[in-house]
Motif scaffolding. Sequence first.
Motif, PDB file in Angstrom:
ATOM      1  N   PHE A   1       0.827  -1.202   0.000  1.00 51.99           N
ATOM      2  CA  PHE A   1       0.000   0.000   0.000  1.00 51.99           C
ATOM      3  C   PHE A   1       0.862   1.252   0.000  1.00 51.99           C
ATOM      4  CE2 PHE A   1      -2.259  -3.388   2.258  1.00 51.99           C
ATOM      5  CZ  PHE A   1      -3.412  -3.479   1.497  1.00 51.99           C
ATOM      6  N   SER A   2       0.299   2.339  -0.504  1.00 52.05           N
ATOM      7  CA  SER A   2       1.003   3.618  -0.513  1.00 52.05           C
ATOM      8  C   SER A   2       0.993   4.217   0.888  1.00 52.05           C
ATOM      9  CB  SER A   2       0.323   4.582  -1.485  1.00 52.05           C
ATOM     10  OG  SER A   2      -0.961   4.946  -0.992  1.00 52.05           O
ATOM     11  N   ALA A   3       1.834   5.238   1.097  1.00 53.04           N
ATOM     12  CA  ALA A   3       1.893   5.903   2.396  1.00 53.04           C
ATOM     13  C   ALA A   3       0.545   6.511   2.760  1.00 53.04           C
ATOM     14  CB  ALA A   3       2.974   6.985   2.376  1.00 53.04           C
ATOM     15  N   LYS A   4      -0.133   7.073   1.788  1.00 47.54           N
ATOM     16  CA  LYS A   4      -1.450   7.676   2.022  1.00 47.54           C
ATOM     17  C   LYS A   4      -2.470   6.620   2.424  1.00 47.54           C
ATOM     18  CE  LYS A   4      -4.869  10.715  -0.165  1.00 47.54           C
ATOM     19  NZ  LYS A   4      -5.224  11.456  -1.408  1.00 47.54           N
ATOM     20  N   GLU A   5      -2.406   5.473   1.758  1.00 45.34           N
ATOM     21  CA  GLU A   5      -3.336   4.389   2.084  1.00 45.34           C
ATOM     22  C   GLU A   5      -3.082   3.850   3.486  1.00 45.34           C
ATOM     23  OE1 GLU A   5      -4.217   2.452  -2.323  1.00 45.34           O
ATOM     24  OE2 GLU A   5      -2.414   1.872  -1.207  1.00 45.34           O
ATOM     25  N   LEU A   6      -1.807   3.747   3.873  1.00 42.99           N
ATOM     26  CA  LEU A   6      -1.471   3.261   5.209  1.00 42.99           C
ATOM     27  C   LEU A   6      -1.971   4.204   6.290  1.00 42.99           C
ATOM     28  CD1 LEU A   6       2.154   1.861   4.723  1.00 42.99           C
ATOM     29  CD2 LEU A   6       0.083   0.557   5.220  1.00 42.99           C
ATOM     30  N   VAL A   7      -1.855   5.499   6.061  1.00 43.22           N
ATOM     31  CA  VAL A   7      -2.358   6.485   7.025  1.00 43.22           C
ATOM     32  C   VAL A   7      -3.857   6.319   7.202  1.00 43.22           C
ATOM     33  CG1 VAL A   7      -2.772   8.937   7.435  1.00 43.22           C
ATOM     34  CG2 VAL A   7      -0.523   8.163   6.645  1.00 43.22           C
ATOM     35  N   TRP A   8      -4.573   6.135   6.091  1.00 46.30           N
ATOM     36  CA  TRP A   8      -6.028   5.943   6.161  1.00 46.30           C
ATOM     37  C   TRP A   8      -6.366   4.674   6.929  1.00 46.30           C
ATOM     38  CZ3 TRP A   8      -9.744   2.415   4.929  1.00 46.30           C
ATOM     39  CH2 TRP A   8     -11.064   2.878   4.910  1.00 46.30           C
ATOM     40  N   MET A   9      -5.620   3.605   6.682  1.00 46.92           N
ATOM     41  CA  MET A   9      -5.869   2.333   7.360  1.00 46.92           C
ATOM     42  C   MET A   9      -5.618   2.441   8.860  1.00 46.92           C
ATOM     43  SD  MET A   9      -4.155  -0.126   4.461  1.00 46.92           S
ATOM     44  CE  MET A   9      -4.467  -1.710   5.224  1.00 46.92           C
ATOM     45  N   LYS A  10      -4.580   3.159   9.236  1.00 43.66           N
ATOM     46  CA  LYS A  10      -4.279   3.355  10.658  1.00 43.66           C
ATOM     47  C   LYS A  10      -5.384   4.167  11.341  1.00 43.66           C
ATOM     48  CE  LYS A  10       0.749   3.202  10.030  1.00 43.66           C
ATOM     49  NZ  LYS A  10       2.017   3.987  10.053  1.00 43.66           N
ATOM     50  N   ASN A  11      -5.834   5.199  10.682  1.00 44.72           N
ATOM     51  CA  ASN A  11      -6.854   6.074  11.267  1.00 44.72           C
ATOM     52  C   ASN A  11      -8.214   5.389  11.379  1.00 44.72           C
ATOM     53  OD1 ASN A  11      -5.006   8.162  11.525  1.00 44.72           O
ATOM     54  ND2 ASN A  11      -5.559   9.101   9.570  1.00 44.72           N
TER      55      ASN A  11
END
Length: 206
Positions: free
Chosen positions: A105-115
């Motif tokens: 996953f991209s960095a943006k996708e990982l941030v969304w998944m964490k949130n």
Amino acid sequence: EKKGSRSVELFFSFDIVNSSLYKDTNYLGWQSVLTTLLTDIQNSVIKEIRGAQLWRVLGDEIIFFVTIKNEEEIYSTIDAVYSILVMANVKLKNEKFFDSLDKEFSAKELVWMKNSNILAVQSAAWIAIVLNGENSLFSPYDNVFKKYRISDSQQINEFLGQDIDIGFRIKKETQDRRLVVSAELAKLLSDKTEYLSRLNIITYKV
């Protein structure tokens, strides 16, 4: 194994909390998240609990068993199960688990998944004396271990009995980030004084 021999088997399970809701709300990679989490748990069990074997994977739940040779193994196994449970939840909470997915996953996708993370892990453990093989002295109160051969290279291992069923009932009483144990297992653990403060009665059920 000897014909009609009996063994003491300790069963334990790990269940992903909120997995159904997570699938409904997180269309982004829920398959990878849940399978990676279960695989991480399985790898931890193999590493930390000697002789543990995978019994079943039921949806978002994974169940293991280990043959107990002496009383000390009960304590060490439960300690390891609880440690694996704690570490899985710590990784989910501090988001280190999601960092292990960065190749997919991209960095943006990982941030969304964490949130949007609502996942946790809960656990259960129970114990049973199991009859291995056929025995003319078989009692209707015995728990049994059966092997069902599917093909020359594949078989299914199954445990049957009232004590096995108890395990599936107590699993319904656990809570996220908690380890629930059967009354029999709690009694064995309570024989060691340092466990008394860690044991709490959740409910009384037959």
